[in-house]
Design a protein around this motif. Structure first.
Motif, PDB file in Angstrom:
ATOM      1  N   HIS A 384       0.846  -1.192   0.000  1.00  0.00           N
ATOM      2  CA  HIS A 384       0.000   0.000   0.000  1.00  0.00           C
ATOM      3  C   HIS A 384       0.883   1.244   0.000  1.00  0.00           C
ATOM      4  CE1 HIS A 384      -3.099   2.864   1.344  1.00  0.00           C
ATOM      5  NE2 HIS A 384      -3.975   1.968   0.872  1.00  0.00           N
ATOM      6  N   ILE A 390      -0.049  -5.981   2.000  1.00  0.00           N
ATOM      7  CA  ILE A 390      -1.354  -6.629   1.842  1.00  0.00           C
ATOM      8  C   ILE A 390      -1.126  -8.036   1.311  1.00  0.00           C
ATOM      9  CG2 ILE A 390      -3.677  -6.314   0.951  1.00  0.00           C
ATOM     10  CD1 ILE A 390      -2.603  -3.873   2.480  1.00  0.00           C
ATOM     11  N   VAL A 423      -3.763  -9.705  -5.275  1.00  0.00           N
ATOM     12  CA  VAL A 423      -4.183  -8.413  -4.733  1.00  0.00           C
ATOM     13  C   VAL A 423      -3.404  -7.301  -5.424  1.00  0.00           C
ATOM     14  CG1 VAL A 423      -4.945  -9.177  -2.463  1.00  0.00           C
ATOM     15  CG2 VAL A 423      -2.541  -8.678  -2.836  1.00  0.00           C
ATOM     16  N   ILE A 425      -3.393  -2.564  -5.504  1.00  0.00           N
ATOM     17  CA  ILE A 425      -3.884  -1.318  -4.909  1.00  0.00           C
ATOM     18  C   ILE A 425      -4.227  -0.353  -6.035  1.00  0.00           C
ATOM     19  CG2 ILE A 425      -3.417   0.509  -3.246  1.00  0.00           C
ATOM     20  CD1 ILE A 425      -3.349  -2.317  -2.071  1.00  0.00           C
ATOM     21  N   VAL A 431      -8.113  -1.703  -1.930  1.00  0.00           N
ATOM     22  CA  VAL A 431      -7.507  -3.017  -2.145  1.00  0.00           C
ATOM     23  C   VAL A 431      -8.349  -3.802  -3.148  1.00  0.00           C
ATOM     24  CG1 VAL A 431      -6.765  -5.165  -1.054  1.00  0.00           C
ATOM     25  CG2 VAL A 431      -6.597  -2.999   0.206  1.00  0.00           C
TER      26      VAL A 431
END
Length: 586
Positions: A384, A390, A423, A425, A431
């Protein structure tokens, strides 16, 4: 009677006594007469003089010599000659066998020559193909980089041309008003024209080239040429002669027929005839092909392999299979930070490992388990903008958030996610989670509040079949790799479908189950092609541009990938239990 025909003793021809020349009288057809006593037949043989004599000779000049009947001497000569004949005949099978061995050796050598010729042709054909492939890649890279620079300069050129045309039009209108317009008309239009001219005078135009004309080709060919000049060798070995071998050791004295024995046989090499003048290369220990033995690495080793400057774009690789620092077991997701860090989701080791851009190990965190703060199967990782890490945990069905130093902070998505894989950003700091099992994409705020969700199972434009990873471009558009649909799909920030590209296959622009994805500063999309074990590059509209050359150290089932802060591509080479860093020209 049968006698031997001889030449006279002490000379040649009929003028003296010579050595015996046995001849069978049945073949000669006449008796031998004594040259010293006319009319006498030679019936005896003088042993000291080695000649045939008559009876009168034995009482005269040979009276003191030992004589034997000529018939006995003839039989003795016949037996001796037969033995010599047999000895010669006995050599013939050996010679025949030697001739057969030589013929077979010549044939084997001819066959080996043909095989080696084929090997040489094949080797250099493959090298030529490798060179041709590298040439194509370089030409493709040149075309891509030329196109990128040309696009910038062409846009600037169009902007300048449009600005100049606007200025010409404004000047023409103003000049016409000044020259032809009446006082009333000038009063009516002066304000409008003045504003237009002020706007044109102050309008910004890119006067300096926004891109330079520099295109360079660098090839360090000296090392390659030196390698080619010494490439390959044709060796001949010198045969050892078996007959000169000497067995040594206890097995010689204690050996029993039919039972194995251990001994050493020392042989000496055959010395070729010096008259041949041929130099023979003897193969020493350096020429003996040995079984490869893997050298154990130091416990401090990172498994890093240095740059290969010839074959491909590989800068280095990190890792081997294992559970220690710098070792991996089924690594999956990859992320790169603006601060020069590379993060690896080490799935089967239930941890995240962190490295510097140049491959130096920095940190590792993660504890196996199913409680908050523990990792069961980390598959995706992202950083992040605030520095938090994350992590998508497939088996725990949630996303964990850790601080930059690996301290657990919170988890999100619990009860909503079925199998989070990748994942990313977005530009809002939200997210983006790719749910592989549910075949959809979730967008959460860092506090866990759901922003939106899109996608379902299927093969339609807005559907997925086992989606894997996500990337976000500068337009905040979300790029998803659709694994079983063999395509890449692009959505806007709200999840509305924009475009897709790719189909199942091995050609340029095709996929066999795409996995990792990243976007460069120009909007080009980099995709890991899992089933084809390669990395392809596309422009923002999905048109194939090029691929990263990985031929010298092939990938095996690549997973996540990312762009490092120093402009390289880092990819998780899952099947080889390592990650690799490649050059990438933006």
């Amino acid at each position: 009677m049968e006698v031997l025909e001889t030449s006279p003793c002490g000379g040649q021809g009929e003028e003296g006594h010579g050595g015996p020349h046995p001849t069978n009288t049945s073949t000669a057809g006449r008796l031998l007469s004594c040259p010293s006593h006319e009319g006498n037949v030679m019936e005896f043989y003088c042993l000291p003089c080695e000649m045939a004599v008559c009876k009168e000779c034995t009482g005269g000049e040979h009276s003191q010599h030992t004589t034997v009947p000529l018939r006995n001497k003839l039989e003795q000569h016949r037996l001796s000659l037969q033995e010599q004949l047999n000895a010669v005949k006995n050599r013939l099978p050996e010679i025949d066998s030697a001739l057969q061995v030589l013929s077979e050796t010549l044939q084997q050598m001819a066959n080996q020559k043909s095989s080696i010729e084929q090997d040489i042709h094949t080797t250099f054909t493959e090298l030529q193909q490798t060179l041709d492939m590298r040439k194509k890649v370089l030409l493709m890279e040149l075309e891509v980089n030329y196109g990128l620079k040309q696009k910038v300069l062409q846009a600037q050129l169009s902007s300048l041309l449009q600005g100049r045309e606007s200025m010409h039009d404004g000047c023409t209108l103003a000049e016409r008003a000044l020259l032809r317009g009446s006082g009333a008309e000038l009063l009516l239009t002066s304000r409008q024209l003045g504003e237009r001219l002020d706007e044109l005078a102050g309008h910004y135009l890119p006067l300096q080239p926004e891109e330079n004309a520099q295109l360079a080709f660098i090839a360090e060919t000296e090392a390659v040429r030196a390698s080619i000049r010494t490439l390959g060798a044709v060796n001949i070995s010198v045969s050892s002669v078996g007959q000169t071998g000497t067995p040594l050791g206890e097995g010689v004295q204690g050996c029993v027929v039919g039972r194995p024995a251990r001994m050493t046989v020392t042989v000496k090499e055959h010395e070729p005839d010096a008259a041949v003048g041929r130099k023979v290369k003897t193969l020493g220990p350096a020429n003996v092909r040995q079984r490869a033995v893997k050298r154990p690495g130091s416990k401090y080793s990172s498994g890093r392999r240095k740059e290969n400057p010839i074959e491909d774009d590989l800068v280095f690789r990190i890792g081997t299979k294992g559970r220690n620092k710098g070792e991996f077991t089924n690594l999956q997701g990859v992320a790169a930070s603006n601060l020069g860090k590379v993060l690896i989701a080490d799935s089967n080791n239930q941890c995240v490992q962190i490295f510097s851009n140049d491959g130096q190990f920095r940190n590792r965190f993660g504890v196996r388990g199913r409680s908050p703060g523990q990792l069961q199967r980390p598959t995706g990782v992202a950083e992040h903008p605030n520095g938090d890490i994350i992590i998508a945990d497939y088996d725990n069905k949630w996303v964990s958030i850790f601080s930059s130093d690996g301290k657990f902070k919170t988890k999100i998505g619990s009860g909503k996610l079925m199998g989070p894989k990748g994942v990313s950003i977005n530009r809002n700091g939200h997210v983006v989670v790719v749910d592989n099992k549910a075949c959809c994409v979730f967008i959460f705020q860092p506090n866990g509040k759901l922003v939106t969700k899109f996608g379902s199972r299927g093969n339609g434009d807005k559907q997925f079949a086992g989606p894997h990873f996500a990337a976000v471009n500068q337009n905040n558009e979300i790029i998803i790799t659709d694994f079983h649909n063999h395509s890449v799909k692009v959505f806007n920030s709200e999840g509305e479908f924009l475009l897709k590209f790719g189909s199942n296959g091995e050609g340029n622009g095709q996929f066999n189950a795409p996995t990792g994805v990243a976007v460069d500063v120009n909007g080009n999309i980099i995709v890991a092609d899992w089933g084809n074990s390669r990395i392809q590059v596309f422009d923002g509209s999905g048109s194939f541009l090029s691929y990263i050359n990985t031929s010298a150290d092939p990938l095996y089932g690549p997973q996540g990938l990312a762009l490092t802060s120093d402009g390289h591509v880092v990819v998780a080479d899952s099947g080889n239990h390592c990650f690799k860093v490649y050059r990438y020209l933006q």
